[in-house]
Design an enzyme around this catalytic site. Structure first.
Site, mmCIF file in Angstrom:
data_model
loop_
_atom_site.group_PDB
_atom_site.id
_atom_site.type_symbol
_atom_site.label_atom_id
_atom_site.label_comp_id
_atom_site.label_asym_id
_atom_site.label_seq_id
_atom_site.Cartn_x
_atom_site.Cartn_y
_atom_site.Cartn_z
ATOM 1 N N HIS A 86 71.851 54.334 75.388
ATOM 2 C CA HIS A 86 71.904 54.828 74.022
ATOM 3 C C HIS A 86 72.660 53.806 73.188
ATOM 4 C CE1 HIS A 86 70.443 58.900 74.894
ATOM 5 N NE2 HIS A 86 71.091 58.775 76.040
ATOM 6 N N CYS A 128 68.696 52.940 70.753
ATOM 7 C CA CYS A 128 68.622 53.267 69.329
ATOM 8 C C CYS A 128 69.633 52.418 68.579
ATOM 9 C CB CYS A 128 68.942 54.741 69.104
ATOM 10 S SG CYS A 128 67.680 55.835 69.744
#
Length: 133
Positions: free
Chosen positions: A62, A104
């Site tokens: 992430h 992301c």
């Protein structure tokens, strides 16, 4: 904790296969804390790379704008990549150092764009073909 990234195992396996086929020595580290990631990259940055033509680091996790997540928190990407600067990793001076980040980079949704390659109309991220250097 962080949500599981579905497909990341497939991404890791495909990445390993590609770079192995290109002649790279591939090492995989799964589910690392921030400190573990730093320690691995510090150790690698101190290795003798004089026999290598380039260095590749692939990070899958992430992330957010400018940061990357370990299992226990976040770290600025610059903290990880700066370990390989010319003044810190002399055996890679003048050699390409490639960092691929699969994470992301913020909260904006990417609507994707349809490709015109062949009969298969597939959607890819709008910046799938960008390289930030």
């Amino acid at each position: 904790g962080m949500n599981q990234r579905n497909g990341t195992d497939v991404d890791a396996a495909n990445t390993m296969k590609v770079f192995s086929n290109l002649g790279y020595k591939v090492k995989i580290y799964n589910d690392q804390t921030v400190d573990q990631m730093k320690q691995v990259l510090i150790a690698v940055s101190k290795e003798d790379h004089s026999g290598s033509a380039s260095f590749v680091c692939v990070l899958l996790s992430h992330g957010d704008e400018g940061v990357f997540f370990g299992t226990d928190g976040s770290v600025e990407l610059k903290q990880l990549t700066s370990l390989f600067r010319g003044d810190r990793c002399k055996s890679l001076v003048g050699k390409p150092k490639l960092f691929f980040i699969q994470a992301c980079r913020g909260t904006d949704l990417d609507p994707g764009i349809e490709t015109d390659s062949g009969a298969d109309h597939i959607k890819i991220p709008v910046e799938a073909d960008f390289l930030y250097a």
